[in-house]
Write an enzyme that holds these catalytic residues in place. Structure first.
Site, PDB file in Angstrom:
ATOM      1  N   CYS A  62       0.820  -1.209   0.000  1.00 34.04           N
ATOM      2  CA  CYS A  62       0.000   0.000   0.000  1.00 34.04           C
ATOM      3  C   CYS A  62       0.855   1.260   0.000  1.00 34.04           C
ATOM      4  O   CYS A  62       1.777   1.419   0.804  1.00 34.04           O
ATOM      5  CB  CYS A  62      -0.977  -0.055   1.178  1.00 34.04           C
ATOM      6  N   CYS A  65       0.996   3.433   3.098  1.00 33.08           N
ATOM      7  CA  CYS A  65       1.798   2.864   4.183  1.00 33.08           C
ATOM      8  C   CYS A  65       3.260   3.201   3.967  1.00 33.08           C
ATOM      9  O   CYS A  65       3.980   3.514   4.918  1.00 33.08           O
ATOM     10  CB  CYS A  65       1.632   1.346   4.220  1.00 33.08           C
TER      11      CYS A  65
END
Ligand SMILES: *[C@@H]1O[C@H](CO)[C@@H](O)[C@H](O)[C@H]1NC(C)=O
Ligand SMILES: *[C@@H]1O[C@H](CO)[C@@H](O)[C@H](O)[C@H]1NC(C)=O
Length: 477
Positions: A62, A65
């Protein structure tokens, strides 16, 4: 990181002292990083119990992230160096999906502070300072004592909105502590004796819960204001705010209508300035009438509002948004005077004003079309060649096919046509389902002006909306 700095040092001989500094910094960070952020695995469930933990639940793929990762090390380093009892960790939520779903993780990254049986979600901006502030606030006592008048004055300077319980032990205090334990994700809670307050403050009764803000103070009244937690939820913002996409999303939780002066901050014209001060006056002088139902503020620029309502508002102008059902209200006539503005707001309150928008089926279809249009436009804006290729090529192929079909002799098969139509309809409905969630998230969530990041931003907003549905605070067992 250290290697990159070293390479940079090798390639450039000038400003070497700065580079040495950078290098040192990188080395320090690298040596610290192992210690300040702990990699968590399945043993976390047992080992965590005696500590307060701030955990980043991430997914390796992600993008958000990855963006958070350097910030997370800074958070860890700062909490450690300040002597905070909070331990900072990160957990690959895809590798330990069972445990992370037990913690209520439904999107990435999810930031939680875990304190005994309690779990608090962090939903603010992902910057070091904001996250550290959150960790310090939530890890501390739910209610902090203000032992003296100096302390009270000091806190008044630091906080725009200050909740204080005034009095000794009482059932109201117990309730206050309960509510504070839950709502500490939003704000600080204090308690004081009457003597600690300035002499100018006179309370009708003791004990009381009081909020100090907007240069004044207001007392919670159980009979008029409903539950203490809903009162605090409504009072936790200043009466008048500068509003952006993120504030609007935060305001969603209060259930209030949001009355916004849409202005251009760089435009010093009399019209803009007057509208802003009119809204400020209403917020202050008509607090009695409107505070329960309205939040007031102004927004700089109309882009955000325009995409929200899929239209165009005048600048300057006033708009009232209902964030719970996505309806909005526009004044019928001018709002140049206090009377006109108050009349407009009263009309919204008594239900006589015309509502636009909403979350009905027509609006949903409109949203699909609107989003598609913005996406196409943004692709063309950032790269016309790619745009022509992406949208021109299929169009060309379709035209060719149409041409082929039209010039062919055979009659189209009626049965097939109907089947196609029905399939088309089903697709549309599925799309609407998805779109509904996305659109709801868009109203609540922050929006990014940067076209390139649009996709990613939406992904984030969606997951924030998911968290929204989860209770603020969750018993983890
Ligand atoms: C705002 O939306 C909520 C939820 O649909 C609704 O109950 C409320 O009446 C609306 N407020 C106004 C003023 O339309
Ligand atoms: C609602 O408020 C408007 C504006 O003040 C007023 O003109 C209208 O008569 C009110 N309607 C009702 C039904 O109270």
């Amino acid at each position: 990181m250290a290697r990159a700095a070293a390479a940079a040092a090798a390639s450039s001989s000038s400003s070497s002292s700065l580079l040495i500094l950078l290098l040192l910094h990188a080395a320090v960070l690298a040596s610290l990083s192992g210690a300040v952020v702990e990699d968590l695995d399945q043993t976390f469930k047992e080992t965590r119990v005696n500590d307060i933990w701030l955990v980043d639940f991430y997914a390796p793929w992600c993008g958000y992230c990855k963006k958070l990762e350097p910030v997370w090390y800074e958070v860890g380093a700062e909490l450690k160096s300040s002597g905070s009892p909070v331990r900072v960790g990160k957990m690959d939520a895809t590798a330990y999906s069972g445990m992370s779903s037990e913690f209520g993780v439904r999107g990435y990254p999810t930031i939680k502070l875990l304190k005994g049986e309690l779990a608090y979600n962090y939903k603010g901006p992902r910057t070091k300072d904001d996250i550290v502030e959150f960790a310090n606030r939530v890890s501390g006592p739910a209610v902090r004592a203000l032992p003296s008048n100096q302390m009270f004055e000091h806190m008044m300077k630091r906080h725009d909105v200050l909740f204080v319980y005034v009095g000794g032990e009482s059932p109201l205090k117990e309730k206050y502590i309960d509510v504070a334990t839950e709502l500490i994700v939003y704000t600080y809670f204090f308690s004081a004796s009457e003597e600690a307050l300035p002499e100018s403050v006179s309370l009708p009764e003791i004990p009381s819960v009081v909020v100090f803000k907007d240069g004044s103070y207001f007392t919670y009244d159980e009979y008029e204001d409903g539950s203490l937690s809903s009162w605090i939820n409504k009072e936790r913002f200043q009466g008048y705010l500068q509003i952006d996409g993120f504030t609007l999303y935060e305001l969603g939780d209060t259930g209030k209508l949001v009355a916004i002066a849409v202005i251009n901050d760089k435009d010093p014209s009399e019209e803009c300035v007057r509208l802003k001060s009119l809204i400020q006056t209403v917020a202050k002088d008509y607090r009695q009438h409107f505070n329960r139902d309205f939040q007031f503020g102004h927004m700089d620029g109309s882009d955000y509002i325009n995409s929200l309502i899929m239209g165009e508002v005048k600048v300057p102008s006033v708009i009232i948004l209902n964030t719970s059902n996505e309806q909005y209200f526009l004044p019928d006539g001018p709002t140049d005077s206090l009377e006109e503005l108050v009349g407009f707001i009263t009309g919204v309150l008594n239900g006589s004003a015309q509502a636009y928008g909403g979350d009905g089926i027509v609006q949903r279809v409109k949203r699909v079309a609107f989003d598609a249009r913005s996406t196409i436009l943004s692709v063309f804006r950032s790269s016309p060649v790619l745009g022509c290729f992406l949208f021109g090529l299929p169009l060309g192929v379709i035209s060719l096919m149409c041409y082929g079909i039209c010039t062919a002799d055979s009659e189209p098969d009626v049965g097939d046509m109907e089947l196609m139509k029905r399939e088309g309809l089903t697709d549309e409905e599925e799309e609407e389902e998805e779109e509904e969630q996305r659109r709801a998230a868009q109203l609540e969530g922050p929006e990014n002006d940067d076209d390139d990041e649009e996709e990613e931003e939406e992904e984030e907003v969606e997951e924030e909306e998911e968290e929204e549905k989860a209770p603020e605070q969750k018993k983890t067992d």
